[in-house]
Design a protein around this motif. Structure first.
Motif, PDB file in Angstrom:
ATOM      1  N   PRO A  68     -63.215  14.585 -10.887  1.00 17.60           N
ATOM      2  CA  PRO A  68     -63.693  14.320  -9.530  1.00 17.60           C
ATOM      3  C   PRO A  68     -65.193  14.537  -9.386  1.00 17.60           C
ATOM      4  N   TRP A  69     -65.719  15.583 -10.031  1.00 20.59           N
ATOM      5  CA  TRP A  69     -67.148  15.878  -9.907  1.00 20.59           C
ATOM      6  C   TRP A  69     -67.983  14.798 -10.581  1.00 20.59           C
ATOM      7  N   GLN A  70     -67.521  14.312 -11.709  1.00 21.82           N
ATOM      8  CA  GLN A  70     -68.240  13.251 -12.393  1.00 21.82           C
ATOM      9  C   GLN A  70     -68.238  11.981 -11.554  1.00 21.82           C
ATOM     10  N   ALA A  71     -67.094  11.679 -10.951  1.00 20.55           N
ATOM     11  CA  ALA A  71     -66.993  10.490 -10.110  1.00 20.55           C
ATOM     12  C   ALA A  71     -67.912  10.599  -8.899  1.00 20.55           C
ATOM     13  N   ALA A  72     -67.932  11.776  -8.271  1.00 21.61           N
ATOM     14  CA  ALA A  72     -68.771  11.975  -7.093  1.00 21.61           C
ATOM     15  C   ALA A  72     -70.251  11.835  -7.446  1.00 21.61           C
ATOM     16  N   LEU A  73     -70.661  12.458  -8.549  1.00 23.90           N
ATOM     17  CA  LEU A  73     -72.061  12.382  -8.961  1.00 23.90           C
ATOM     18  C   LEU A  73     -72.448  10.957  -9.332  1.00 23.90           C
TER      19      LEU A  73
END
Length: 238
Positions: A150-155
């Motif tokens: 999720p963090w990679q997608a958000a960034l």
């Protein structure tokens, strides 16, 4: 005699996920281009004040980037939770009813065209090697070592949106006032054509058709907001 070179397709883990991130990045950049361009062109149609245009553009950039990041985080988190739940369910089934799971795996390979004997042999060998991975791949198409982040997608979404949004913002602010809107139109439509072609290339789709769709849609969005901004400016509402 020299043997012809064979071109091998990539089969390393994570290749599909990397392609998905790349596609998401292209789409995020496209959203940044269109939404920010429509915003600054609309404001430029209502007023020539650089400060107003810059403020509106920056507000659209920051708000859009945050919105994209939050949306991707929530969406991918839900997907990751679902994948983890499916993995745990499969792990319990393998522990509680291994014979039934072996038969299920054999059936899956029979449905793919293997003979009953071969399907059984493949299922037994894969089960002996890594039963959970075999079932996840065959039944659900999940790689437990390659779950989405999720963090990679958000960034990724925030960065790609920001990069896309910077183009119309710079295009509207850098030229002299009479050239602002024409330069922005040209820059934005060229960028949309490029992102459309890249997106089509990643999906093995016709590049010209994809580029034209984005260019036409972007032109309509810019024209509509420009007309609205001009109308509000001339009526004294802007």
């Amino acid at each position: 005699m020299t043997q012809p070179t064979q071109h091998r397709e990539p089969h390393d883990r994570g290749v599909n996920q990397r392609l998905n991130w790349l596609r998401a990045g292209v789409l995020g950049a496209n959203d940044g281009i269109v939404s920010t361009a429509a915003l600054v062109v609309g404001v430029a149609g209502a007023t020539s004040a650089t400060a107003a245009i810059f403020t509106a553009g920056m507000a659209g950039l920051v708000g859009g980037a945050v919105s994209m990041a939050l949306g991707e985080y929530v969406s991918v988190s839900s997907q990751r939770d679902t994948e983890r739940a499916l993995i745990e369910k499969e792990r319990r089934e393998l522990r509680d009813m291994p014979a039934a799971e072996l038969e299920e795996l054999s059936e899956l390979y029979r449905e793919r065209g293997l003979s009953e004997r071969t399907a059984r042999a493949v299922a037994e060998e894969l089960t002996a090697h890594d039963a959970l991975s075999a079932h996840l791949e065959a039944e659900l198409g999940i790689d437990q070592d390659d779950l989405v982040s999720p963090w990679q997608a958000a960034l990724s979404s925030a960065v790609s949106f920001t990069i896309g949004a910077l183009l119309p913002l710079l295009a509207i602010l850098l030229p002299p006032e009479p050239w602002r809107i024409p330069v922005t139109f040209v820059a934005v439509l060229a960028a949309l054509a490029a992102t459309g072609a890249v997106s089509a290339h990643l999906g093995d789709a016709p590049k010209l058709r994809a580029a034209l769709r984005l260019v036409i849609g972007g032109a309509l969005a810019l024209t509509a907001t420009l007309l609205l901004g001009t109308l509000l400016g001339t009526t004294g509402i802007g």
